[in-house]
Design an enzyme around this catalytic site. Structure first.
Site, mmCIF file in Angstrom:
data_model
loop_
_atom_site.group_PDB
_atom_site.id
_atom_site.type_symbol
_atom_site.label_atom_id
_atom_site.label_comp_id
_atom_site.label_asym_id
_atom_site.label_seq_id
_atom_site.Cartn_x
_atom_site.Cartn_y
_atom_site.Cartn_z
ATOM 1 N N HIS A 285 -6.898 1.819 89.343
ATOM 2 C CA HIS A 285 -7.558 0.523 89.160
ATOM 3 C C HIS A 285 -8.359 0.453 87.864
ATOM 4 O O HIS A 285 -8.741 -0.635 87.429
ATOM 5 C CB HIS A 285 -8.444 0.184 90.373
ATOM 6 C CG HIS A 285 -9.722 0.973 90.460
ATOM 7 N ND1 HIS A 285 -9.869 2.073 91.270
ATOM 8 C CD2 HIS A 285 -10.915 0.792 89.858
ATOM 9 C CE1 HIS A 285 -11.104 2.541 91.165
ATOM 10 N NE2 HIS A 285 -11.751 1.777 90.310
ATOM 11 N N ASP B 14 -4.225 5.438 94.335
ATOM 12 C CA ASP B 14 -5.142 4.945 93.310
ATOM 13 C C ASP B 14 -5.396 5.998 92.233
ATOM 14 O O ASP B 14 -6.524 6.214 91.800
ATOM 15 C CB ASP B 14 -6.472 4.487 93.912
ATOM 16 C CG ASP B 14 -7.290 3.657 92.922
ATOM 17 O OD1 ASP B 14 -6.696 3.130 91.956
ATOM 18 O OD2 ASP B 14 -8.521 3.546 93.102
ATOM 19 N N GLY C 117 -18.065 2.204 86.982
ATOM 20 C CA GLY C 117 -17.897 2.980 85.756
ATOM 21 C C GLY C 117 -17.690 4.455 86.036
ATOM 22 O O GLY C 117 -17.154 5.184 85.213
ATOM 23 N N ASN C 118 -18.139 4.916 87.232
ATOM 24 C CA ASN C 118 -17.900 6.300 87.641
ATOM 25 C C ASN C 118 -16.459 6.527 88.097
ATOM 26 O O ASN C 118 -16.015 7.672 88.213
ATOM 27 C CB ASN C 118 -18.828 6.704 88.791
ATOM 28 C CG ASN C 118 -20.167 7.227 88.320
ATOM 29 O OD1 ASN C 118 -21.186 6.586 88.509
ATOM 30 N ND2 ASN C 118 -20.162 8.403 87.714
ATOM 31 N N SER C 119 -15.742 5.446 88.385
ATOM 32 C CA SER C 119 -14.379 5.585 88.901
ATOM 33 C C SER C 119 -13.519 6.413 87.956
ATOM 34 O O SER C 119 -13.468 6.159 86.758
ATOM 35 C CB SER C 119 -13.741 4.203 89.087
ATOM 36 O OG SER C 119 -14.377 3.490 90.114
ATOM 37 N N GLY D 201 10.940 4.298 107.262
ATOM 38 C CA GLY D 201 11.099 2.868 107.519
ATOM 39 C C GLY D 201 10.594 2.390 108.863
ATOM 40 O O GLY D 201 11.329 1.693 109.579
ATOM 41 N N VAL D 202 9.355 2.758 109.208
ATOM 42 C CA VAL D 202 8.766 2.264 110.458
ATOM 43 C C VAL D 202 7.366 1.733 110.185
ATOM 44 O O VAL D 202 6.718 2.127 109.211
ATOM 45 C CB VAL D 202 8.681 3.362 111.540
ATOM 46 C CG1 VAL D 202 10.053 3.816 111.969
ATOM 47 C CG2 VAL D 202 7.834 4.542 111.067
#
Length: 393
Positions: free
Chosen positions: A131, A161, A233-235, A291-292
């Site tokens: 992100h 992420d 900003g720490n991300s 696929g469940v």
């Protein structure tokens, strides 16, 4: 010597002895006890510096840990083209048909964002959050030593992420990745990043919890929770142990105000390292998929299926033509084991399936209408266009 004088002599010594004995009993009763109690007092060793304490004994300073990790924590700045402002009418075909010549031409506008990253290899690979750089047209990296460099995007994994960048500079510092599986609740940790763009900042706290999931942040959730102050900003920055090893990538905070409230989440190094290796080697993260759609087993559901405990998962949906459909799985089935391992909840099934290489075959064991059943499923590669809001396992 006369008998009387002898008696007086003996009596005087007896009286003196009694007086001495009484004084001993009164002033030092411990001298009469043959088993004196021994009190062991632990004395701290003499130290020439407050930082010479051994790991685990509670060092006064974490400067050595910061010195080991901080040079490899970078600031990440990204920019992207912004959509034109307006009320939506200029994009309407009918509106443009009549007013094309009169519409003002919007000028270019750029949106910028900031975050952090961690240099994980000498050749310039950087781990950060997806992100932080999502949809970015330009990514710039600022090192702790003041150098800057443009970054190229190696690959992303929105479902965890995470993203991998690369810069080309000589003599790059790199962090040491620690063992995030061995950390304990209560261990001291340091968060290093670029909160609010003020520059590299270090905050300190402890591991508050492990294995946090079902937060709705990503598809694959196994977060380390910490009370070390983490802010916007720490991300993408580093969560470091007391030895300066990176045990997590700071990702999110729980906040009602936008600032730190002592509840932050980091992706463990074990997960981040696997994603990093897969992106570098394959260009993408390869995961298994059958696929469940599944649902957790509540106590009420467990009771209705005759289970002793709310374990396992309920098949809520099956993708037509997918691996599970081909194997005969159907909505309403209950899966209790995958590849011989018990499945406690939805996250356990997701982890078991995604860890399987595409093309392999796994055995699912469970119940259908209360009767034991077994399904042999051939695993396929997880599609990249799955919607995170309703992830298929």
């Amino acid at each position: 010597m006369a008998p009387r004088r002898v008696s007086r002599f003996i009596a005087s010594y007896v009286i003196v002895g009694l007086i001495v004995a009484g004084a001993v009993v009164w002033l030092a009763p411990g001298l009469l006890d043959g088993h004196r109690p021994v009190v062991e007092v632990r004395e701290a060793p003499q130290r020439t510096s407050p930082t010479t304490m051994t790991a685990g004994s509670g060092p006064v300073s974490y400067a050595d840990a910061v010195a080991a990790a901080a040079p490899a924590v970078v600031n990440v700045y990204s920019a992207r083209a912004a959509r034109p402002e307006g009320f939506g009418l200029p994009d309407d075909p009918l509106f443009r048909r009549f007013f094309e010549d009169r519409l003002p031409t919007p000028g270019p506008r750029r949106e910028t964002s900031l975050g952090s990253g961690v240099i994980v290899s000498d050749d310039g690979h950087i781990l950060t959050n997806n992100h932080v750089i999502e949809d970015a047209d330009e990514i710039q990296v600022l090192l702790a030593d003041g150098r800057t460099a443009p970054a190229t995007l190696v690959g992303t994994d929105p479902e965890s992420d995470l993203a991998v960048l690369r810069i080309e500079l000589p003599d790059l510092p790199a962090v040491t990745m620690g063992d995030s599986e061995s950390i304990r609740v209560g261990d001291v940790v340091l968060a290093i990043g670029n909160p609010f763009g003020v520059g590299q900042t270090v905050t300190q706290g402890i591991v508050s919890a492990k294995g946090r999931s079902e937060l709705g942040l990503t598809t694959f959730e196994n977060f380390i929770q910490t009370d070390a102050a983490i802010n916007p900003g720490n991300s993408g920055g580093a969560l470091v142990n007391a030895e300066g090893e990176v045990i997590g990538i700071n990702t999110a905070i729980y906040s009602q105000s936008g600032g730190s409230m002592g509840i932050g989440f980091a992706i463990p190094a074990s997960l981040a390292g696997g994603v990093l290796q897969s992106i570098i080697e394959e260009g993408r993260v390869i995961r298994g998929w059958i696929g469940v759609q599944v649902q957790g087993m509540s106590p009420q559901l467990a009771d209705s299926f005759g289970l002793d405990a709310p374990e396992g998962v309920l098949i809520a949906g099956v993708l037509r033509g997918g691996p599970a459909d081909e194997a005969g799985l159907a909505p309403g089935d209950v899966v209790l084991e995958v590849a011989g391992e018990p499945v406690a909840d939805v996250d356990a099934l997701l982890t078991r399936v995604t860890d399987q290489p595409p093309g392999s075959t796994i055995i699912l064991t469970g119940l259908r209408e209360g009767e034991p059943r077994e399904w042999q499923v051939e695993v396929e590669e997880r599609p990249t266009d799955l919607q995170q809001s309703t992830p298929r396992r």
